[in-house]
Design an enzyme around this catalytic site. Structure first.
Site, short mmCIF file in Angstrom:
data_model
loop_
_atom_site.label_atom_id
_atom_site.label_comp_id
_atom_site.label_asym_id
_atom_site.label_seq_id
_atom_site.Cartn_x
_atom_site.Cartn_y
_atom_site.Cartn_z
N PHE A 162 0.85 -1.18 0.00
CA PHE A 162 0.00 0.00 0.00
C PHE A 162 0.89 1.23 0.00
CE2 PHE A 162 -2.35 3.57 1.62
CZ PHE A 162 -3.52 3.50 0.89
N ASP A 170 9.26 2.91 1.91
CA ASP A 170 8.09 3.72 2.25
C ASP A 170 7.86 3.58 3.76
OD1 ASP A 170 5.68 4.92 2.70
OD2 ASP A 170 4.65 4.00 0.98
N LYS A 224 2.32 11.14 7.21
CA LYS A 224 1.48 10.87 8.37
C LYS A 224 1.94 11.63 9.63
CE LYS A 224 -0.99 7.06 6.50
NZ LYS A 224 -0.80 5.81 5.82
C1 LIG Z 1 -0.95 5.96 4.28
C2 LIG Z 1 0.18 5.48 3.46
C3 LIG Z 1 0.47 6.08 2.22
C4 LIG Z 1 -0.38 7.17 1.62
O1 LIG Z 1 -0.42 8.33 2.38
P1 LIG Z 1 -1.58 9.41 2.07
O2 LIG Z 1 -1.21 10.57 2.96
O3 LIG Z 1 -2.89 8.78 2.44
O4 LIG Z 1 -1.49 9.73 0.63
C5 LIG Z 1 1.58 5.63 1.54
N1 LIG Z 1 2.34 4.64 2.02
C6 LIG Z 1 2.07 4.03 3.20
C7 LIG Z 1 2.98 2.94 3.68
C8 LIG Z 1 0.97 4.41 3.94
O5 LIG Z 1 0.69 3.78 5.08
#
Ligand SMILES: *Cc1c(COP(=O)(O)O)cnc(C)c1O
Length: 413
Positions: A135, A220, A249
């Site tokens: 994700f 990520d 985040k």
């Molecule tokens: C939440 C998340 C995203 C996307 O972040 P948004 O601010 O919702 O665009 C990307 N990578 C990971 C691992 C995430 O948990």
């Protein structure tokens, strides 16, 4: 579709919220419109790792908003440099590019890898290796390499140039590397997939693979970073340094969308004026709040807190003996509790927790996530876990339900 009593007729239906209307938050607490208090065991997918309404974040937000908020990147602003320097210092990397949402930071990493591949490595048609179950956000390019039908259905045509291998599988990654490969992009722990922890040594192995093939290791850490796993960054558990990392985040202190791509100089230098940008990315307000978020994490020892409270969380979860609990996984203050679908869907489990005053959320129909703000007190954490055990016992007493799994999707009894 679930509960609709709170739905606005004007709201797009791209979410199916739990039936609670929130109106206030402080620390690890949230209150609904009737004044009932809940423990937040979700922290907005880690966006609220510092807790709701952190006084230092609110003070900085207000002070900086009165001073200078969005001057645009057409000019320099005096808040951006210190913020990016702190990011480089903490990650061990050289340069940072600020964006807003996490998905934008991932898009930035993809653009960097593609241009680095073409310009530095001389690859005409670059390919990036990703993991199944990943994700990384919701943009059209990012969903192009998702393995979730729900995220993709009807949104094609998709961006080419990605190749998926099983998560945590080093040999499959080695086999997938070709002359076209420019990078491997993965989450150190897969969050939305259900808090999936890879085998020990996998990240270190990936680092070696990427070095041998001279390709980039891009991590990520939008959800796993900034203390969630009991380290500033999950890659520190394996003593590796990626070539680039995406953050988001918690970086916004729980009040703003703030993200960044942080990388080695050689990678970041592929960006030249005009090649990439964002109207709001790196604005003075976001930079000031982002820096304050990093300062709060450090000065309040939230990484250490995540490690020690996280150890307590897993001590308790592992001690539970219940046929309803199929598995618990995670690290730090970040747990995925796999619910045996015979007894309940994760969604129903979360609704029962909600009735008892604990807010959680389901992922993948069978996983309940337990990821409170890192500022949560031990007493509140224990109280929430007591409620969690209560729900397990109640479901065990109720026995197996006649639910069916069709196409991997649990259909409610
Ligand atoms: C939440 C998340 C995203 C996307 O972040 P948004 O601010 O919702 O665009 C990307 N990578 C990971 C691992 C995430 O948990």
């Amino acid at each position: 579709m679930g509960f609709s009593g709170f739905d606005s007729p004007c709201c797009a239906r791209n979410y199916d919220p739990l039936p609670v209307m929130l109106t206030r938050g402080s620390g690890a607490y949230l209150w609904d419109v009737a004044g009932r208090r809940y423990i937040d065991m979700m922290s907005a997918y880690s966006a609220v790792s510092l807790g709701h309404a952190h006084p230092r974040i609110l003070a900085k937000l207000s002070e900086q908003a009165h001073r200078l908020a969005v001057p645009s990147r057409a000019y320099y602003n005096d808040r951006l440099g210190p913020f990016l320097e702190a990011l480089c210092m903490l990650t061990g990397l050289d340069a940072a590019l600020p964006m807003n949402s996490g998905a934008e930071a991932v898009e930035t990493a993809i653009k960097a890898a593609r241009r680095w591949g073409q310009r530095v490595k001389g690859v005409a048609s670059p390919e990036i290796i990703v993991a199944e179950g990943n994700f990384h956000g919701r943009t059209t390019t990012v969903i192009s390499f998702s393995s979730e039908q729900e995220y993709r259905d009807g949104f094609g045509p998709f961006t080419p140039g990605f190749r998926a291998v099983p998560f945590g599988d080093l040999e499959a990654t080695r086999a997938a590397i070709s002359e076209r490969t420019v990078a491997v992009l993965v989450e150190p722990i897969q969050g939305e997939a259900g808090v999936i922890v890879p085998p020990r040594g996998w990240l270190a192995g990936l680092r070696r693979l990427c070095d041998e093939a001279r390709i980039l290791l891009l991590l990520d850490e939008i959800q796993s970073g900034l203390g969630r796993t009991g380290a500033w960054f999950a890659y520190q558990h394996e003593n590796v340094l990626p070539d680039g990392v995406t953050l988001g985040k918690a970086l916004g202190g729980g009040v703003l969308p703030v993200s960044a791509f942080v990388a080695r100089r050689e990678v970041m230098d592929v960006f030249t004026p005009g090649s990439h940008g964002s109207t709001f990315g790196g604005n003075a307000l976001a930079a000031a709040v982002g820096l304050e978020a990093l300062n709060v994490i450090r000065e309040e020892n939230l990484v250490e807190r995540s490690r020690t409270l996280g150890a307590h969380l897993f001590d308790r979860l592992h001690a539970i003996k219940s046929p309803v609990l199929a598995d618990v996984r995670g690290l730090g203050l970040w747990a995925g509790a796999e619910i045996q679908p015979r007894f309940s869907s994760a969604r129903t489990f979360c609704e029962r927790l909600l009735e008892k005053g604990v807010l959680s959320s389901a992922t993948h129909h069978t996983v309940v996530r337990l990821a409170p703000p890192l500022v949560i007190s031990k007493a509140d954490l224990d109280w929430a876990l007591d409620r969690f055990e209560e729900v397990l016992r109640e479901l065990e007493r109720a026995g197996a339900q006649p639910s069916v799994v069709a196409d991997g999707v649990l259909v409610e009894p």
